[in-house]
Design a protein around this motif. Structure first.
Motif, PDB file in Angstrom:
ATOM      1  N   ARG A   1       0.830  -1.203   0.000  1.00 54.11           N
ATOM      2  CA  ARG A   1       0.000   0.000   0.000  1.00 54.11           C
ATOM      3  C   ARG A   1       0.867   1.257   0.000  1.00 54.11           C
ATOM      4  O   ARG A   1       0.516   2.275  -0.611  1.00 54.11           O
ATOM      5  N   GLU A   2       2.010   1.220   0.675  1.00 56.10           N
ATOM      6  CA  GLU A   2       2.853   2.400   0.781  1.00 56.10           C
ATOM      7  C   GLU A   2       3.395   2.840  -0.578  1.00 56.10           C
ATOM      8  O   GLU A   2       3.846   3.971  -0.741  1.00 56.10           O
ATOM      9  N   ALA A   3       3.376   1.938  -1.556  1.00 54.56           N
ATOM     10  CA  ALA A   3       3.908   2.286  -2.873  1.00 54.56           C
ATOM     11  C   ALA A   3       2.946   3.163  -3.653  1.00 54.56           C
ATOM     12  O   ALA A   3       3.321   3.736  -4.662  1.00 54.56           O
ATOM     13  N   TYR A   4       1.702   3.282  -3.195  1.00 52.59           N
ATOM     14  CA  TYR A   4       0.692   4.037  -3.918  1.00 52.59           C
ATOM     15  C   TYR A   4       0.304   5.284  -3.142  1.00 52.59           C
ATOM     16  O   TYR A   4       0.579   5.433  -1.962  1.00 52.59           O
ATOM     17  N   SER A   5      -0.354   6.177  -3.836  1.00 53.79           N
ATOM     18  CA  SER A   5      -0.658   7.478  -3.247  1.00 53.79           C
ATOM     19  C   SER A   5      -1.748   7.423  -2.182  1.00 53.79           C
ATOM     20  O   SER A   5      -1.863   8.328  -1.379  1.00 53.79           O
ATOM     21  N   GLY A   6      -2.577   6.372  -2.225  1.00 52.42           N
ATOM     22  CA  GLY A   6      -3.644   6.255  -1.252  1.00 52.42           C
ATOM     23  C   GLY A   6      -4.889   7.038  -1.590  1.00 52.42           C
ATOM     24  O   GLY A   6      -5.787   7.173  -0.769  1.00 52.42           O
ATOM     25  N   GLU A   7      -4.986   7.560  -2.818  1.00 50.99           N
ATOM     26  CA  GLU A   7      -6.149   8.349  -3.219  1.00 50.99           C
ATOM     27  C   GLU A   7      -7.396   7.480  -3.381  1.00 50.99           C
ATOM     28  O   GLU A   7      -8.514   7.944  -3.152  1.00 50.99           O
ATOM     29  N   ASN A   8      -7.234   6.235  -3.777  1.00 49.69           N
ATOM     30  CA  ASN A   8      -8.368   5.378  -4.120  1.00 49.69           C
ATOM     31  C   ASN A   8      -8.458   4.184  -3.185  1.00 49.69           C
ATOM     32  O   ASN A   8      -7.441   3.663  -2.716  1.00 49.69           O
ATOM     33  N   MET A   9      -9.690   3.728  -2.933  1.00 44.21           N
ATOM     34  CA  MET A   9      -9.876   2.502  -2.163  1.00 44.21           C
ATOM     35  C   MET A   9      -9.255   1.319  -2.879  1.00 44.21           C
ATOM     36  O   MET A   9      -8.642   0.455  -2.260  1.00 44.21           O
ATOM     37  N   VAL A  10      -9.428   1.265  -4.213  1.00 46.72           N
ATOM     38  CA  VAL A  10      -8.766   0.266  -5.043  1.00 46.72           C
ATOM     39  C   VAL A  10      -7.706   0.996  -5.854  1.00 46.72           C
ATOM     40  O   VAL A  10      -8.037   1.844  -6.687  1.00 46.72           O
ATOM     41  N   PRO A  11      -6.422   0.758  -5.627  1.00 45.58           N
ATOM     42  CA  PRO A  11      -5.390   1.483  -6.344  1.00 45.58           C
ATOM     43  C   PRO A  11      -5.553   1.386  -7.855  1.00 45.58           C
ATOM     44  O   PRO A  11      -5.806   0.313  -8.405  1.00 45.58           O
ATOM     45  N   ALA A  12      -5.436   2.528  -8.520  1.00 45.07           N
ATOM     46  CA  ALA A  12      -5.541   2.610  -9.973  1.00 45.07           C
ATOM     47  C   ALA A  12      -4.140   2.858 -10.536  1.00 45.07           C
ATOM     48  O   ALA A  12      -3.487   3.839 -10.178  1.00 45.07           O
ATOM     49  N   ILE A  13      -3.705   1.972 -11.405  1.00 43.28           N
ATOM     50  CA  ILE A  13      -2.340   1.996 -11.915  1.00 43.28           C
ATOM     51  C   ILE A  13      -2.390   2.074 -13.436  1.00 43.28           C
ATOM     52  O   ILE A  13      -3.077   1.270 -14.081  1.00 43.28           O
ATOM     53  N   ALA A  14      -1.691   3.014 -14.026  1.00 39.47           N
ATOM     54  CA  ALA A  14      -1.619   3.139 -15.476  1.00 39.47           C
ATOM     55  C   ALA A  14      -0.256   2.656 -15.959  1.00 39.47           C
ATOM     56  O   ALA A  14       0.775   2.963 -15.348  1.00 39.47           O
ATOM     57  N   VAL A  15      -0.265   1.899 -17.069  1.00 42.23           N
ATOM     58  CA  VAL A  15       0.968   1.420 -17.690  1.00 42.23           C
ATOM     59  C   VAL A  15       0.896   1.761 -19.172  1.00 42.23           C
ATOM     60  O   VAL A  15       0.114   1.166 -19.918  1.00 42.23           O
ATOM     61  N   VAL A  16       1.689   2.741 -19.605  1.00 40.82           N
ATOM     62  CA  VAL A  16       1.709   3.143 -21.013  1.00 40.82           C
ATOM     63  C   VAL A  16       2.873   2.429 -21.680  1.00 40.82           C
ATOM     64  O   VAL A  16       4.037   2.638 -21.323  1.00 40.82           O
ATOM     65  N   THR A  17       2.563   1.588 -22.662  1.00 44.02           N
ATOM     66  CA  THR A  17       3.591   0.729 -23.223  1.00 44.02           C
ATOM     67  C   THR A  17       3.232   0.347 -24.666  1.00 44.02           C
ATOM     68  O   THR A  17       2.564   1.116 -25.360  1.00 44.02           O
ATOM     69  N   HIS A  18       3.642  -0.821 -25.106  1.00 41.94           N
ATOM     70  CA  HIS A  18       3.571  -1.216 -26.511  1.00 41.94           C
ATOM     71  C   HIS A  18       2.679  -2.442 -26.685  1.00 41.94           C
ATOM     72  O   HIS A  18       2.391  -3.168 -25.723  1.00 41.94           O
ATOM     73  N   GLY A  19       2.257  -2.680 -27.923  1.00 42.21           N
ATOM     74  CA  GLY A  19       1.312  -3.756 -28.191  1.00 42.21           C
ATOM     75  C   GLY A  19       1.780  -5.124 -27.742  1.00 42.21           C
ATOM     76  O   GLY A  19       1.040  -5.875 -27.094  1.00 42.21           O
ATOM     77  N   GLY A  20       3.020  -5.490 -28.088  1.00 47.27           N
ATOM     78  CA  GLY A  20       3.535  -6.801 -27.706  1.00 47.27           C
ATOM     79  C   GLY A  20       3.667  -6.951 -26.202  1.00 47.27           C
ATOM     80  O   GLY A  20       3.416  -8.036 -25.651  1.00 47.27           O
ATOM     81  N   VAL A  21       4.040  -5.885 -25.533  1.00 48.41           N
ATOM     82  CA  VAL A  21       4.162  -5.924 -24.071  1.00 48.41           C
ATOM     83  C   VAL A  21       2.798  -6.153 -23.436  1.00 48.41           C
ATOM     84  O   VAL A  21       2.653  -6.961 -22.509  1.00 48.41           O
ATOM     85  N   ILE A  22       1.784  -5.456 -23.935  1.00 47.80           N
ATOM     86  CA  ILE A  22       0.439  -5.613 -23.371  1.00 47.80           C
ATOM     87  C   ILE A  22      -0.079  -7.025 -23.610  1.00 47.80           C
ATOM     88  O   ILE A  22      -0.625  -7.660 -22.694  1.00 47.80           O
ATOM     89  N   ARG A  23       0.095  -7.537 -24.818  1.00 49.67           N
ATOM     90  CA  ARG A  23      -0.366  -8.911 -25.102  1.00 49.67           C
ATOM     91  C   ARG A  23       0.278  -9.905 -24.142  1.00 49.67           C
ATOM     92  O   ARG A  23      -0.388 -10.788 -23.590  1.00 49.67           O
TER      93      ARG A  23
END
Length: 215
Positions: free
Chosen positions: A151-173
């Motif tokens: 939990r300490e790694a996140y900002s604590g703004e949300n009850m369920v942590p929301a994490i964005a990962v901007v990356t590439h097609g092959g990585v997402i697959r």
């Protein structure tokens, strides 16, 4: 890969994987791995709908490939929080080596290329990145940043942590196929500027993952 949470991990988290916007090589259907080119001039318009759909989200953590097309995408879709993004080279697309910038039409008569199409796990593009190296760095990112963080790694703004990962097609697959084992690498269709959300839920000593609608 065992999806084992840390002892002090939280029970729920949601990851939104976002593929970068369109580049000239995407339009021309050229292999684009580590070559560092930017988005098309109309990227602002292309990404407007995605930016609007996530505008109300306060991200607890943001991760981004260090390549230009992903950094530009992050800046356009989350301008307020983009400066907080952690740039991570593990999120780069696979390196296609000497096949970078080439098309299927240019390569289709190359026996080495045909072998790679049939078995990418066993065949490496000349001067490119072995499949095992590609998958190992993504597994490392998933473990370090998505599956083991407390939990300490996140900002604590949300009850369920929301994490964005901007990356590439092959990585997402690949990432989705590891988080949701019943999905194969090619089962996830991801187009430029598209977001795919995966919810992780702690069940005993492992994470149970499923894809959910977005937004």
């Amino acid at each position: 890969m065992e999806l084992n949470p840390g002892q002090h991990g939280i029970k729920l988290r949601e990851i939104v994987f976002i593929r970068h916007g369109t580049t000239a090589w995407n339009l021309e259907k050229r292999y684009l791995g580590h070559t560092d080119i930017g988005l098309l001039p109309d990227a602002e318009r292309e990404l407007a709908l995605l930016r609007e759909s996530i505008s109300a989200i306060t991200w607890d953590a943001l991760y981004c490939s260090d390549l230009l097309r992903c950094r530009q995408t992050m800046q356009r879709i989350a301008p307020v929080q983009a400066g907080q993004a952690q740039l991570d080279p593990r999120l780069r697309e696979i390196d296609f080596g000497q096949w970078e910038g080439q098309t299927y039409g240019q390569l289709k008569d190359n026996p080495h290329y045909r072998d790679w199409i049939d078995a990418p796990q066993d065949v490496t593009p000349p001067g490119g990145e072995p499949w095992q190296t590609f998958t190992a760095r993504i597994d490392s990112f998933l473990t370090d940043c998505l599956l083991s963080a407390s939990r300490e790694a996140y900002s604590g703004e949300n009850m369920v942590p929301a994490i964005a990962v901007v990356t590439h097609g092959g990585v997402i697959r690949y990432a989705v196929s590891r988080l949701i084992p019943e999905l194969g690498f090619w089962d996830t269709l991801v187009i430029p500027g598209q977001a795919i959300k995966v919810r992780l839920e702690k069940s005993k000593n492992s994470w149970v993952s499923n894809r959910v609608s977005f937004p």
